[in-house]
Design a protein around this motif. Sequence first.
Motif, PDB file in Angstrom:
ATOM      1  N   GLU A  56      76.978 152.544  70.560  1.00  0.00           N
ATOM      2  CA  GLU A  56      75.364 153.065  69.658  1.00  0.00           C
ATOM      3  C   GLU A  56      74.809 152.971  70.292  1.00  0.00           C
ATOM      4  O   GLU A  56      73.294 153.650  69.217  1.00  0.00           O
ATOM      5  CB  GLU A  56      75.633 152.055  68.439  1.00  0.00           C
ATOM      6  CG  GLU A  56      76.337 151.533  67.688  1.00  0.00           C
ATOM      7  CD  GLU A  56      76.631 150.673  66.925  1.00  0.00           C
ATOM      8  OE1 GLU A  56      76.170 149.695  66.061  1.00  0.00           O
ATOM      9  OE2 GLU A  56      78.516 150.351  66.304  1.00  0.00           O
ATOM     10  N   PHE A  57      74.621 152.193  71.034  1.00  0.00           N
ATOM     11  CA  PHE A  57      72.632 152.008  71.781  1.00  0.00           C
ATOM     12  C   PHE A  57      72.429 153.692  72.091  1.00  0.00           C
ATOM     13  O   PHE A  57      71.719 154.613  72.127  1.00  0.00           O
ATOM     14  CB  PHE A  57      72.496 151.182  72.557  1.00  0.00           C
ATOM     15  CG  PHE A  57      71.645 151.429  73.349  1.00  0.00           C
ATOM     16  CD1 PHE A  57      70.004 151.243  73.084  1.00  0.00           C
ATOM     17  CD2 PHE A  57      72.273 151.702  74.893  1.00  0.00           C
ATOM     18  CE1 PHE A  57      68.801 151.334  74.091  1.00  0.00           C
ATOM     19  CE2 PHE A  57      70.927 151.800  75.497  1.00  0.00           C
ATOM     20  CZ  PHE A  57      69.367 151.731  75.033  1.00  0.00           C
ATOM     21  N   VAL A  58      73.980 154.239  73.064  1.00  0.00           N
ATOM     22  CA  VAL A  58      73.477 155.268  73.807  1.00  0.00           C
ATOM     23  C   VAL A  58      73.155 155.882  72.556  1.00  0.00           C
ATOM     24  O   VAL A  58      72.325 157.560  72.781  1.00  0.00           O
ATOM     25  CB  VAL A  58      75.231 155.136  74.526  1.00  0.00           C
ATOM     26  CG1 VAL A  58      74.417 157.380  75.013  1.00  0.00           C
ATOM     27  CG2 VAL A  58      74.782 154.911  75.110  1.00  0.00           C
ATOM     28  N   GLU A  59      73.752 156.613  71.113  1.00  0.00           N
ATOM     29  CA  GLU A  59      73.715 157.262  70.620  1.00  0.00           C
ATOM     30  C   GLU A  59      72.139 157.516  70.139  1.00  0.00           C
ATOM     31  O   GLU A  59      71.979 158.040  69.113  1.00  0.00           O
ATOM     32  CB  GLU A  59      74.554 157.569  69.600  1.00  0.00           C
ATOM     33  CG  GLU A  59      75.804 158.236  69.862  1.00  0.00           C
ATOM     34  CD  GLU A  59      76.775 157.719  68.721  1.00  0.00           C
ATOM     35  OE1 GLU A  59      77.017 157.118  67.697  1.00  0.00           O
ATOM     36  OE2 GLU A  59      78.110 158.078  69.317  1.00  0.00           O
ATOM     37  N   ALA A  60      71.211 156.421  69.721  1.00  0.00           N
ATOM     38  CA  ALA A  60      71.061 156.421  69.030  1.00  0.00           C
ATOM     39  C   ALA A  60      69.786 156.402  69.891  1.00  0.00           C
ATOM     40  O   ALA A  60      68.599 157.284  69.525  1.00  0.00           O
ATOM     41  CB  ALA A  60      69.909 154.434  68.895  1.00  0.00           C
TER      42      ALA A  60
END
Length: 68
Positions: A56-60
């Motif tokens: 989720e962090f990478v996508e954000a």
Amino acid sequence: MTVKHRVSEYRRRMRARGLRPVQIWVPDVRSERFAQEAERQAALVARADEQSDDQEFVEAVTTPWDEE
């Protein structure tokens, strides 16, 4: 012609072509130890979603290529 002589001649010809021998050691994928380690790592990857929200962090923080 002995095996030693044939190998020596082959290596001489290859060096004359500008090549050199390189020895590479790789894991033995047939060993029980390798199979156990592969299974252990696969289990860790399978549980990765349960343990953190890294994806989720990478996508954000990722910007799509066509929006740069």
